[in-house]
Design an enzyme around this catalytic site. Sequence first.
Site, short mmCIF file in Angstrom:
data_model
loop_
_atom_site.label_atom_id
_atom_site.label_comp_id
_atom_site.label_asym_id
_atom_site.label_seq_id
_atom_site.Cartn_x
_atom_site.Cartn_y
_atom_site.Cartn_z
N SER A 198 0.80 -1.21 0.00
CA SER A 198 0.00 0.00 0.00
C SER A 198 0.85 1.27 0.00
CB SER A 198 -0.94 -0.07 1.20
OG SER A 198 -1.97 0.86 1.12
N LYS A 258 -0.77 -4.08 -3.25
CA LYS A 258 -2.08 -3.52 -2.90
C LYS A 258 -2.22 -2.16 -3.56
CE LYS A 258 -5.07 -1.93 0.81
NZ LYS A 258 -5.21 -0.57 0.27
N GLN A 309 -8.74 3.34 0.23
CA GLN A 309 -9.95 3.28 1.05
C GLN A 309 -10.19 4.60 1.76
OE1 GLN A 309 -7.64 0.61 1.08
NE2 GLN A 309 -9.06 -0.34 -0.34
#
Length: 488
Positions: free
Chosen positions: A307, A332, A336
């Site tokens: 991420s 990833k 979000q």
Amino acid sequence: MLKKSTAAFMIIAALLCGSLVTLGVTGYTHVFGQAAGQGLASALQVAGLQQKESQKLGTALSLIESNYYETVDREKLIDGAVNGMMEALGDPYSNYMGKETAEKFEESIEGSFSGIGAEVSSDNGKVVVVSPIKGSPAEKAGIQAKDVILSVNGESLEGMDLNAAVAKIRGPKGSKATLKIQRSGSVEPLEFALTRDDVKLETVYSTMEKDGVGVIEVTQFSLNTAERFKEELGKLEKQGMKGLVIDVRNDPGGVLPIVIEMAEEFVPAGKNIVQIEYKDKKREVSTSKGSSKAYPVVVLMNKGSASASEILAGALQQSAGAKLIGDNSFGKGTVQTSFDKQLGDGSLLKVTIAKWLTPDGTWIHGKGIKPDIAVAQPDYFSVAPINKSVTLQYNMNNGDVKSAQTMLDGLGYKPGRKDGYFDTGTKNAVKKFQSEAKLQVTGMIDAKTAEALEVALIKVIQDPANDNQRNRGIAEIQKEIKAAASKK
């Protein structure tokens, strides 16, 4: 039963959440307008349900309450309905959290943790480790990224809702958690016995190595990480740093604006840091307002770098000329955001709202980023723990013997083989270890010997001198410093 669960959690006291790249803790209030606080049906209609859909849900609730053979918890049913919608997305990073879980989520964003210290997500009903946290019980026990947690204290997690699975894993400081793990490459499940503990809040560590090489380790991108990173970077620069190694190995990610702020320390003004692509295919490009550094930079990463770690690695590689060293990263590539005020009861909805792309527009989701220089760690860094319920002895042949041989070899006792067959050379190596460890010298590996092997190996793994990736990163910077000096 879940088919593909929702969200990444940190199993810290209750859970972990750091791997998620988020756009904020509270989210976008305008998405749901004033839905919070209204009646269920009207709230659902405001959120986009048609009257027929709202009626269907209400009827199902009424039928269950009227006909189910036991008393039902209405709140639990409503939570289950929301969970069901999130599960139907098939996205392991979108999920619903009840009030207690939501509180733990916000604590973790702020950098406060306690528990076993491992970030997990759920995929196809399996609880998968994203990354263990530095210094945590999970890291010390040898939990690795991509490990699948099969059970906790004998209770299976297969197909369980992630919140329920986390509830099984959670527990007070000092309590025991026995995890059964499935690891790629291991035929039989592995067993880890952990003691839950507080997980250190610090996310940035720095050291100055010889020849003016600075090393900054970032364990998570929490709300104070950019500030701490700048502090440590400034200290190193004042000490005359000539080159920098940034270590984001086993860093599961964190808050998006934080990683952008950190990348600006190295990416020249006007160059791309990250691109965010929304559902309408429109892209928002974050360009740097910072400036480049005069010294060389490398980034260390591995399969636990996810991420925000990958955003930093991609930005520095493509827009700042940094080299990436280590293993392929996690992969990833989604963003979000969290909605808590809208639900009105302390619960929280975390939703994937976009993809993120590297500066050149590459989506790394599911693939990760390849290092410029691939460097593997010694095999004993990833060795499986030994099953302590069985005594290993001469002429046995199994995976536990192989683990023991790998440990002995890593500790310098040279059993002569690492294929799982317990021969005379292995027996002699065990005797030598037992003698030096002041254990009963039997040549057999009982529970005490197995535990002593693992404790000794942890010390070897934690010694920076044995860290191939870190050493290669420092050597690469030293080489670039010398090359720059020769041109003057």
